[in-house]
Design a protein around this motif. Sequence first.
Motif, PDB file in Angstrom:
ATOM      1  N   ARG A 195       0.637  -1.049  -0.047  1.00  0.00           N
ATOM      2  CA  ARG A 195       0.124   0.203   0.044  1.00  0.00           C
ATOM      3  C   ARG A 195       0.929   1.713   0.450  1.00  0.00           C
ATOM      4  O   ARG A 195       0.508   2.291   0.480  1.00  0.00           O
ATOM      5  CB  ARG A 195      -1.025  -0.129   1.691  1.00  0.00           C
ATOM      6  CG  ARG A 195      -1.812  -1.089   1.048  1.00  0.00           C
ATOM      7  CD  ARG A 195      -2.730  -1.743   2.388  1.00  0.00           C
ATOM      8  NE  ARG A 195      -3.337  -2.534   1.948  1.00  0.00           N
ATOM      9  CZ  ARG A 195      -3.508  -3.395   2.431  1.00  0.00           C
ATOM     10  NH1 ARG A 195      -1.989  -4.052   2.779  1.00  0.00           N
ATOM     11  NH2 ARG A 195      -4.611  -4.099   1.750  1.00  0.00           N
ATOM     12  N   THR A 196       2.073   1.136  -0.258  1.00  0.00           N
ATOM     13  CA  THR A 196       3.134   2.544  -0.146  1.00  0.00           C
ATOM     14  C   THR A 196       3.072   2.971  -1.013  1.00  0.00           C
ATOM     15  O   THR A 196       2.908   2.198  -2.119  1.00  0.00           O
ATOM     16  CB  THR A 196       4.696   1.738   1.158  1.00  0.00           C
ATOM     17  OG1 THR A 196       5.406   0.942  -0.404  1.00  0.00           O
ATOM     18  CG2 THR A 196       4.445   1.119   2.049  1.00  0.00           C
ATOM     19  N   VAL A 197       3.618   4.255  -1.146  1.00  0.00           N
ATOM     20  CA  VAL A 197       3.986   5.107  -3.259  1.00  0.00           C
ATOM     21  C   VAL A 197       4.874   4.036  -3.755  1.00  0.00           C
ATOM     22  O   VAL A 197       5.660   3.492  -5.051  1.00  0.00           O
ATOM     23  CB  VAL A 197       4.243   6.172  -2.918  1.00  0.00           C
ATOM     24  CG1 VAL A 197       4.910   6.853  -4.260  1.00  0.00           C
ATOM     25  CG2 VAL A 197       2.990   6.666  -1.627  1.00  0.00           C
ATOM     26  N   GLU A 198       6.281   3.515  -2.981  1.00  0.00           N
ATOM     27  CA  GLU A 198       7.263   2.846  -3.335  1.00  0.00           C
ATOM     28  C   GLU A 198       6.950   1.588  -4.242  1.00  0.00           C
ATOM     29  O   GLU A 198       7.097   1.614  -5.399  1.00  0.00           O
ATOM     30  CB  GLU A 198       8.137   2.820  -2.679  1.00  0.00           C
ATOM     31  CG  GLU A 198       9.240   3.435  -1.646  1.00  0.00           C
ATOM     32  CD  GLU A 198       8.245   4.397  -1.104  1.00  0.00           C
ATOM     33  OE1 GLU A 198       8.690   5.030   0.042  1.00  0.00           O
ATOM     34  OE2 GLU A 198       7.181   3.965  -0.414  1.00  0.00           O
ATOM     35  N   TYR A 199       5.819   0.607  -3.558  1.00  0.00           N
ATOM     36  CA  TYR A 199       5.453  -0.702  -4.400  1.00  0.00           C
ATOM     37  C   TYR A 199       4.332  -0.409  -5.815  1.00  0.00           C
ATOM     38  O   TYR A 199       4.657  -0.798  -6.697  1.00  0.00           O
ATOM     39  CB  TYR A 199       4.724  -1.117  -3.447  1.00  0.00           C
ATOM     40  CG  TYR A 199       4.385  -2.355  -4.013  1.00  0.00           C
ATOM     41  CD1 TYR A 199       4.909  -3.670  -3.789  1.00  0.00           C
ATOM     42  CD2 TYR A 199       2.823  -2.487  -3.761  1.00  0.00           C
ATOM     43  CE1 TYR A 199       4.370  -4.826  -4.558  1.00  0.00           C
ATOM     44  CE2 TYR A 199       2.587  -3.368  -4.797  1.00  0.00           C
ATOM     45  CZ  TYR A 199       2.856  -5.256  -5.040  1.00  0.00           C
ATOM     46  OH  TYR A 199       2.706  -5.969  -5.675  1.00  0.00           O
ATOM     47  N   GLN A 200       3.683   1.034  -5.356  1.00  0.00           N
ATOM     48  CA  GLN A 200       2.983   1.519  -6.782  1.00  0.00           C
ATOM     49  C   GLN A 200       4.305   1.879  -8.063  1.00  0.00           C
ATOM     50  O   GLN A 200       3.812   1.813  -9.250  1.00  0.00           O
ATOM     51  CB  GLN A 200       1.662   2.641  -6.284  1.00  0.00           C
ATOM     52  CG  GLN A 200       1.034   1.628  -4.642  1.00  0.00           C
ATOM     53  CD  GLN A 200       0.585   0.951  -5.294  1.00  0.00           C
ATOM     54  OE1 GLN A 200      -0.087   0.417  -6.619  1.00  0.00           O
ATOM     55  NE2 GLN A 200       0.109   0.056  -4.255  1.00  0.00           N
ATOM     56  N   ALA A 267      -4.759  -2.448  -4.303  1.00  0.00           N
ATOM     57  CA  ALA A 267      -4.477  -1.490  -2.458  1.00  0.00           C
ATOM     58  C   ALA A 267      -5.480  -2.105  -2.309  1.00  0.00           C
ATOM     59  O   ALA A 267      -5.285  -2.384  -0.275  1.00  0.00           O
ATOM     60  CB  ALA A 267      -4.810  -0.313  -2.558  1.00  0.00           C
ATOM     61  N   GLN A 268      -6.663  -2.826  -2.319  1.00  0.00           N
ATOM     62  CA  GLN A 268      -7.123  -3.164  -1.169  1.00  0.00           C
ATOM     63  C   GLN A 268      -7.562  -3.897  -0.698  1.00  0.00           C
ATOM     64  O   GLN A 268      -8.433  -4.972   0.191  1.00  0.00           O
ATOM     65  CB  GLN A 268      -9.112  -3.001  -1.994  1.00  0.00           C
ATOM     66  CG  GLN A 268      -9.433  -1.332  -2.074  1.00  0.00           C
ATOM     67  CD  GLN A 268      -8.670  -0.813  -3.045  1.00  0.00           C
ATOM     68  OE1 GLN A 268      -8.546  -1.287  -4.076  1.00  0.00           O
ATOM     69  NE2 GLN A 268      -8.777   0.780  -2.813  1.00  0.00           N
ATOM     70  N   PHE A 269      -6.902  -5.791  -1.393  1.00  0.00           N
ATOM     71  CA  PHE A 269      -7.117  -6.680  -1.081  1.00  0.00           C
ATOM     72  C   PHE A 269      -5.529  -7.234  -0.146  1.00  0.00           C
ATOM     73  O   PHE A 269      -4.942  -7.296  -0.341  1.00  0.00           O
ATOM     74  CB  PHE A 269      -6.944  -7.487  -2.279  1.00  0.00           C
ATOM     75  CG  PHE A 269      -6.895  -9.287  -2.115  1.00  0.00           C
ATOM     76  CD1 PHE A 269      -8.928  -9.776  -2.149  1.00  0.00           C
ATOM     77  CD2 PHE A 269      -6.079  -9.911  -2.002  1.00  0.00           C
ATOM     78  CE1 PHE A 269      -8.221 -11.293  -1.496  1.00  0.00           C
ATOM     79  CE2 PHE A 269      -5.825 -11.126  -2.056  1.00  0.00           C
ATOM     80  CZ  PHE A 269      -7.182 -12.315  -1.671  1.00  0.00           C
TER      81      PHE A 269
END
Length: 424
Positions: A195-200, A267-269
């Motif tokens: 859920r972090t920006v780096e992962y996205q 992100a929700q799962f």
Amino acid sequence: MAEEGVKERTLEETPTWAVAVVCLVLLAVSILIEHIIHVIGKWLKKRNKNALYEALEKIKGELMLLGFISLLLTVFQDNISKICVSQKIGSTWHPCSTSNTKAKAKSDESLDYKTNNDRKLLEYFDPIPRRILATKGYDKCFDKGQVALVSAYGIHQLHIFIFVLALFHILQCIITLTLGRIKMRKWKTWEDETRTVEYQFYNDPERFRFARDTTFGRRHLSMWAQSPILLWIVSFFRQFFGSISRVDYMALRHGFIMAHLPPGHDAQFDFQKYISRSIEEDFKVVVGISPTIWLFTVLFLLTNTHGWYSYYWLPFLPLIVILLVGAKLQMIITKMGLRIQDRGEVIKGAPVVEPGDHLFWFNRPHLLLFTIHLVLFQNAFQLAFFAWSTYEFSITSCFHKTTADSVIRITVGVVIQTLCSVAI
């Protein structure tokens, strides 16, 4: 005095207060156990742990089966002990050597001779045959020149062993589930990372990369993965450094989402919570004892024969099997990575793994779960047999040839327990 030493009192000769106290204690213990199971069931239902509640129901079913076996052993104890076989047949397939048995019999002969004669006299003059329950009673087949198929005292010892085996199996399954859930706690950190920006940013679906340059590719798409022998060797040793790494977790999570969820639900799962529920479903299967598993129990008892040296090789069978299962699971992840590369050298976004039944033995994923179930039960059998034989015959009996034998049983049992908690 001799007669008082061998005569067994019936209920008509027993004080009523003694009978009442024994019944009260047994009832209190039974009601307490039933109440504890009921409270645990209500707590599981309240927290919507349906799979664990069904597992608890299976445990209650196993306890009922155990009680039914106990009832049958008690009711038919005299009938079974009256079945006589020839001494030639009765002297085969002993768990201990015949020389040890004869030496022990000679050492006890001077102590038992007078007692046995008095017992025969009592049976001769007693108009009502005495029922021998759980005692080293007189062998009724001896006068016929034969031996009992299983003596009354032997049935009593078998009764205790079945109870110990069921207890060890249930405790071992609970320990396996507990260790597995402890292991999954670190997965929560990995799940929060998604859920972090780096992962996205790193897993941007519009980003093109070479499959072998991804983190998952660097772990699984090396040259050794092309050789079946090297693949088995690497997979075998990888299981000792954690069954699931962070890279594998992320790849499996992404592949599951792409296969089962519509776009935009990444992100929700909560994949970690889904795996936790799946393990609870597997636990529901593992905690039960199927007829096939009971059949293996009989085979394990059969191997405990003098000259077969089962105390050396039998404990290692479940260890070898669970190591093969762990290596197979590692191979499955690597083969899913190889399928990514087969679809193309360049991928868009994160690598998408696609599991399939063809990756498992005989195209049957449930065969792995049954194998783990069997290993858990065989390990419970080994530990239960060690505890039972130590309690019944002492640590210096023929069931424990050397100190190394006892150390092997306990050490291998602990190792298998740990490996099963990682594999399940």
